[in-house]
Scaffold this motif. Structure first.
Motif, mmCIF file in Angstrom:
data_model
loop_
_atom_site.group_PDB
_atom_site.id
_atom_site.type_symbol
_atom_site.label_atom_id
_atom_site.label_comp_id
_atom_site.label_asym_id
_atom_site.label_seq_id
_atom_site.Cartn_x
_atom_site.Cartn_y
_atom_site.Cartn_z
ATOM 1 N N LEU A 37 0.829 -1.217 0.000
ATOM 2 C CA LEU A 37 0.000 0.000 0.000
ATOM 3 C C LEU A 37 0.861 1.264 0.000
ATOM 4 O O LEU A 37 0.361 2.360 -0.241
ATOM 5 N N ALA A 38 2.140 1.116 0.280
ATOM 6 C CA ALA A 38 3.009 2.288 0.489
ATOM 7 C C ALA A 38 3.377 2.936 -0.842
ATOM 8 O O ALA A 38 4.013 2.318 -1.703
ATOM 9 N N SER A 39 2.958 4.193 -0.975
ATOM 10 C CA SER A 39 3.040 4.859 -2.268
ATOM 11 C C SER A 39 4.468 4.973 -2.800
ATOM 12 O O SER A 39 4.697 4.792 -3.996
ATOM 13 N N PHE A 40 5.435 5.265 -1.938
ATOM 14 C CA PHE A 40 6.800 5.391 -2.460
ATOM 15 C C PHE A 40 7.344 4.036 -2.915
ATOM 16 O O PHE A 40 8.215 3.981 -3.783
ATOM 17 N N CYS A 41 6.814 2.958 -2.343
ATOM 18 C CA CYS A 41 7.230 1.614 -2.790
ATOM 19 C C CYS A 41 6.704 1.341 -4.198
ATOM 20 O O CYS A 41 7.335 0.633 -4.978
ATOM 21 N N LYS A 91 5.846 -5.087 8.017
ATOM 22 C CA LYS A 91 4.745 -4.453 8.760
ATOM 23 C C LYS A 91 5.397 -3.572 9.811
ATOM 24 O O LYS A 91 5.847 -4.063 10.855
ATOM 25 N N LEU A 92 5.439 -2.261 9.540
ATOM 26 C CA LEU A 92 6.137 -1.365 10.474
ATOM 27 C C LEU A 92 5.420 -1.271 11.816
ATOM 28 O O LEU A 92 6.013 -0.871 12.818
ATOM 29 N N GLY A 93 4.131 -1.651 11.817
ATOM 30 C CA GLY A 93 3.362 -1.631 13.068
ATOM 31 C C GLY A 93 3.731 -2.790 13.994
ATOM 32 O O GLY A 93 3.380 -2.781 15.178
ATOM 33 N N GLU A 152 9.243 -6.618 13.569
ATOM 34 C CA GLU A 152 9.566 -6.339 12.153
ATOM 35 C C GLU A 152 10.180 -4.945 12.018
ATOM 36 O O GLU A 152 11.116 -4.732 11.256
ATOM 37 N N ARG A 153 9.637 -3.998 12.798
ATOM 38 C CA ARG A 153 10.179 -2.636 12.745
ATOM 39 C C ARG A 153 11.636 -2.627 13.218
ATOM 40 O O ARG A 153 12.510 -2.027 12.580
ATOM 41 N N ALA A 154 11.889 -3.321 14.334
ATOM 42 C CA ALA A 154 13.249 -3.333 14.889
ATOM 43 C C ALA A 154 14.228 -3.945 13.885
ATOM 44 O O ALA A 154 15.331 -3.420 13.677
ATOM 45 N N ILE A 208 16.633 5.106 9.361
ATOM 46 C CA ILE A 208 15.612 6.130 9.073
ATOM 47 C C ILE A 208 14.219 5.492 9.110
ATOM 48 O O ILE A 208 13.225 6.157 9.419
ATOM 49 N N GLY A 209 14.141 4.202 8.787
ATOM 50 C CA GLY A 209 12.888 3.461 8.964
ATOM 51 C C GLY A 209 11.839 3.704 7.894
ATOM 52 O O GLY A 209 10.671 3.429 8.117
ATOM 53 N N LYS A 210 12.255 4.228 6.739
ATOM 54 C CA LYS A 210 11.275 4.425 5.656
ATOM 55 C C LYS A 210 11.573 3.457 4.528
ATOM 56 O O LYS A 210 12.732 3.190 4.216
ATOM 57 N N PHE A 211 10.502 2.930 3.927
ATOM 58 C CA PHE A 211 10.715 2.104 2.757
ATOM 59 C C PHE A 211 10.149 2.796 1.522
ATOM 60 O O PHE A 211 9.418 3.763 1.666
ATOM 61 N N PRO A 212 10.605 2.387 0.341
ATOM 62 C CA PRO A 212 11.303 1.155 -0.035
ATOM 63 C C PRO A 212 12.784 1.176 0.326
ATOM 64 O O PRO A 212 13.398 2.237 0.435
ATOM 65 N N PRO A 268 18.717 2.894 -0.146
ATOM 66 C CA PRO A 268 17.448 3.519 0.250
ATOM 67 C C PRO A 268 17.011 4.564 -0.790
ATOM 68 O O PRO A 268 17.724 4.817 -1.752
ATOM 69 N N GLU A 269 15.856 5.157 -0.574
ATOM 70 C CA GLU A 269 15.319 6.272 -1.366
ATOM 71 C C GLU A 269 14.860 5.809 -2.759
ATOM 72 O O GLU A 269 15.676 5.404 -3.600
ATOM 73 N N SER A 270 13.540 5.948 -2.978
ATOM 74 C CA SER A 270 12.937 5.421 -4.207
ATOM 75 C C SER A 270 13.637 5.902 -5.482
ATOM 76 O O SER A 270 13.911 5.098 -6.378
ATOM 77 N N SER A 271 13.953 7.190 -5.567
ATOM 78 C CA SER A 271 14.566 7.695 -6.812
ATOM 79 C C SER A 271 15.960 7.099 -7.006
ATOM 80 O O SER A 271 16.359 6.772 -8.133
ATOM 81 N N TYR A 295 7.212 15.586 -8.871
ATOM 82 C CA TYR A 295 6.118 14.729 -8.395
ATOM 83 C C TYR A 295 6.309 14.331 -6.930
ATOM 84 O O TYR A 295 5.343 14.299 -6.167
ATOM 85 N N ASP A 296 7.551 14.043 -6.547
ATOM 86 C CA ASP A 296 7.781 13.648 -5.146
ATOM 87 C C ASP A 296 7.494 14.811 -4.188
ATOM 88 O O ASP A 296 6.783 14.654 -3.193
ATOM 89 N N LEU A 297 8.101 15.960 -4.515
ATOM 90 C CA LEU A 297 8.070 17.058 -3.545
ATOM 91 C C LEU A 297 6.759 17.835 -3.545
ATOM 92 O O LEU A 297 6.269 18.223 -2.479
ATOM 93 N N THR A 341 0.468 15.320 -0.589
ATOM 94 C CA THR A 341 -0.600 14.342 -0.335
ATOM 95 C C THR A 341 -0.362 13.652 1.001
ATOM 96 O O THR A 341 -1.292 13.454 1.795
ATOM 97 N N GLN A 342 0.898 13.303 1.244
ATOM 98 C CA GLN A 342 1.224 12.653 2.526
ATOM 99 C C GLN A 342 0.888 13.568 3.705
ATOM 100 O O GLN A 342 0.475 13.096 4.767
ATOM 101 N N ALA A 343 1.075 14.882 3.523
ATOM 102 C CA ALA A 343 0.769 15.826 4.612
ATOM 103 C C ALA A 343 -0.724 15.792 4.943
ATOM 104 O O ALA A 343 -1.119 15.827 6.114
#
Ligand SMILES: N[C@@H](CCC(=O)N[C@@H](CS)C(=O)NCC(=O)O)C(=O)O
Length: 218
Positions: free
Chosen positions: A10-14, A34-36, A40-42, A50-54, A66-69, A103-105, A111-113
């Motif tokens: 579901l994660a848009s950047f992924c 599942k970051l929740g 799995e988060r640890a 930083i804990g963000k995917f992808p 890291p970082e989609s781009s 598109y990202d910025l 949208t994320q905000a």
């Protein structure tokens, strides 16, 4: 298999990276995180604090990316295929990177905000931030509508990194701030994107998770 993608369907950047992988049929192992879930988060934070995917792990090359781009740049460099996500022509490459950033910025992050505000408890809402994000979205829509007058892709005649970025950005943006009338080119572009096989596959795989998307809470 050399490549592992840490992601959530579901994660848009992924989605950006999944589209790039599917465009060129690059074999990879999908690792749903599942970051929740605390364990799995640890485990994920050990790979990327930083804990963000992808996040992409390339076992063969001993690289964690890291970082989609940057992941898409990496795939284009080391696992190129029929779709060149970064055009060979330097001017076109600059255009593609600029639109990717745009598109990202100015679409995706805005949208994320709005979504982030929906998820906040009542006493921690940032209505001012959410309003600003919607205003920025409308400005971006007008710019994109002007750019997408023809039938091409975000950075010209070929599908590039910019289109990988455009799909998740516009898909979720149109959920939180519908285009409305007068933005026919943006709407047509989003439909063109959705019809692309790599994109259709990503959306199909995300479908079972759509109920998790917060539709209210502004
Ligand atoms: N700039 C990053 C943004 C990644 C991002 O925001 N990912 C979201 C999912 S779409 C995430 O990991 N959210 C979980 C969190 O922030 O805890 C990229 O392009 O990869």
């Amino acid at each position: 298999m050399s490549l592992t993608l840490y992601y959530h369907p579901l994660a848009s950047f992924c989605w950006k990276v999944l589209i790039a992988l599917y465009e060129n049929d690059i074999p990879f192992t999908p690792q749903l995180v599942k970051l929740g879930d605390p364990s799995e988060r640890a485990a994920f934070l050990k790979l990327w604090p930083i804990g963000k995917f992808p996040l992409l792990r390339d076992q063969a090359r001993g690289q964690t990316v890291p970082e989609s781009s940057i992941i898409i740049e990496y795939l284009d460099q080391h696992y190129p295929g029929r779709t060149r996500l970064i055009p060979e022509d330097a001017e076109l490459a600059l255009q593609a990177r600029l639109r990717d950033r745009f598109y990202d910025l100015y679409v995706h992050m805005q949208t994320q905000a709005v979504i982030d505000n929906r998820l906040r408890p009542q006493d921690a809402k940032d209505r001012h931030g959410a309003r600003n994000a919607r205003t920025r979205l409308r400005t971006s829509y007008a710019i994109i509508d002007e750019q997408m007058k023809g039938s091409g892709w975000a950075a010209g005649a070929s599908f590039t990194i910019a289109d990988c970025s455009a799909l998740p950005a516009l898909f979720y943006a149109s959920e939180v701030e519908p285009f409305g009338n007068g933005l026919a080119n943006v709407s047509a572009y989003l439909e063109r994107l959705k019809a692309r096989p790599s994109v259709a596959r990503v959306l199909k795989e995300a479908e079972p998770y759509f109920h998790m998307f917060p539709r209210e809470g502004d």
